[in-house]
Write an enzyme that holds these catalytic residues in place. Structure first.
Site, PDB file in Angstrom:
ATOM      1  N   PRO A 297      27.126  17.798  22.790  1.00 41.82           N
ATOM      2  CA  PRO A 297      26.817  19.218  23.063  1.00 41.82           C
ATOM      3  C   PRO A 297      27.526  20.131  22.059  1.00 41.82           C
ATOM      4  O   PRO A 297      28.710  19.962  21.795  1.00 41.82           O
ATOM      5  CB  PRO A 297      27.362  19.453  24.470  1.00 41.82           C
ATOM      6  CG  PRO A 297      27.698  18.125  25.027  1.00 41.82           C
ATOM      7  CD  PRO A 297      27.853  17.175  23.882  1.00 41.82           C
ATOM      8  N   GLU A 298      26.773  21.057  21.494  1.00 41.19           N
ATOM      9  CA  GLU A 298      27.351  22.049  20.588  1.00 41.19           C
ATOM     10  C   GLU A 298      27.273  23.419  21.263  1.00 41.19           C
ATOM     11  O   GLU A 298      26.934  23.499  22.436  1.00 41.19           O
ATOM     12  CB  GLU A 298      26.576  22.032  19.257  1.00 41.19           C
ATOM     13  CG  GLU A 298      26.555  20.658  18.596  1.00 41.19           C
ATOM     14  CD  GLU A 298      25.797  20.646  17.267  1.00 41.19           C
ATOM     15  OE1 GLU A 298      25.702  21.690  16.612  1.00 41.19           O
ATOM     16  OE2 GLU A 298      25.292  19.562  16.904  1.00 41.19           O
TER      17      GLU A 298
END
Ligand SMILES: [Zn+2]
Length: 274
Positions: A2-3
């Protein structure tokens, strides 16, 4: 992994669920999550805390309590948080923690690879902790092409590596770095310090454009990522270059190439990224 857009999507989904609610019961099943602290002790400390705000800094979720304490969550590779309304959804071998809220609903933390972390911080500890690890928010007005130009000056590292540096752009990871460089028409292996003023401005715009598109599409689901409601993101259908080796560039038609930069697989268009 996840960014920024994925973490922001989870934050936005959980905000109405968590804010104003009290942690009534907390179960932490995995000692890695709270290392070096005992999961049982951390769980006991969290009981009775009332959530004042749910924020994000870079890839961190910041659960602010009315007491002034903060639960700092990093999802790392495969962590996710989900709001469970339905008890029948309860069997999951990758569930590492569950928070029961005072309205009877649960927020569950799931993590296949177990690299995620939960850190309980006392009042005043958050800012120094983050200041050591991450720089400014790329979507904040504080990021200007002038301030960025000063940061990039004299850096010989390839642009891609600098874009991945959390102290330069907090929250940008491998996917959005490649997408941002495509929007900016910049080659990932260019030495970062060689960019002219117009190119630095294009970089700022490219990063914002890639991140905003990711947030609009509720993040990218390649494998594990889900929003707080369990739904997949849609950004994986919008990639311009990431993971699209040999496919035509959507801008100029040149086949997209894959290389390595900053130690990561990197996709770019040799036709329009100079
Ligand atoms: Zn192209």
């Amino acid at each position: 992994m996840p960014e920024l857009p994925e973490v922001e999507t989870i934050r936005a989904g959980l905000e109405p669920v968590l804010v104003g609610r009290t942690f009534e019961h907390v179960e932490i099943a995995d000692p890695r999550l709270t290392r070096p602290y005992e999961p049982r002790e951390v769980a006991a400390e969290l009981v009775g805390e009332k959530v004042e705000a749910l924020e994000r800094r870079g890839k961190y979720l910041v659960v602010r309590f009315e007491s002034g304490r903060v639960l700092l969550i990093h999802l790392r590779m495969t962590g996710s948080l989900q709001h469970l309304r339905d008890e029948s959804a309860s069997e999951d071998p990758y569930r590492r923690a569950v928070v029961r809220l005072d309205n009877g609903s649960d927020v569950a933390y799931r993590d296949v690879r177990r690299f995620g972390t939960w850190l309980l911080l006392e009042p005043g500890e958050l800012e120094p902790y983050l200041a050591e690890r991450i720089g400014g928010e790329p979507l904040s007005r504080a990021l200007t092409s002038r301030s960025l130009r000063e940061r990039l000056a004299r850096r010989r590292a390839p642009l891609k590596a600098v874009v991945l540096d959390q102290r330069v752009f907090a929250g940008v990871g491998n996917i959005y770095a490649d997408e941002a460089l495509w929007w900016a028409r910049l080659h990932p292996l260019r030495p970062a310090g060689d960019l002219g003023p117009d190119e630095v401005q294009a970089l700022v715009r490219g990063i914002r454009r890639a991140l905003r598109l990711g947030i609009e599409r509720q993040g990218a689901t390649l494998r594990d990522y889900r929003g707080a409601d369990g739904a997949e993101g849609g950004m994986q259908n919008e990639f311009r270059v990431y993971g699209r080796e040999d496919e035509p560039c959507p801008r100029c038609g040149t086949p997209i190439e894959k290389t390595r930069a900053g130690g990561r697989g990197t996709w770019y268009c040799p036709g329009c990224q100079r």
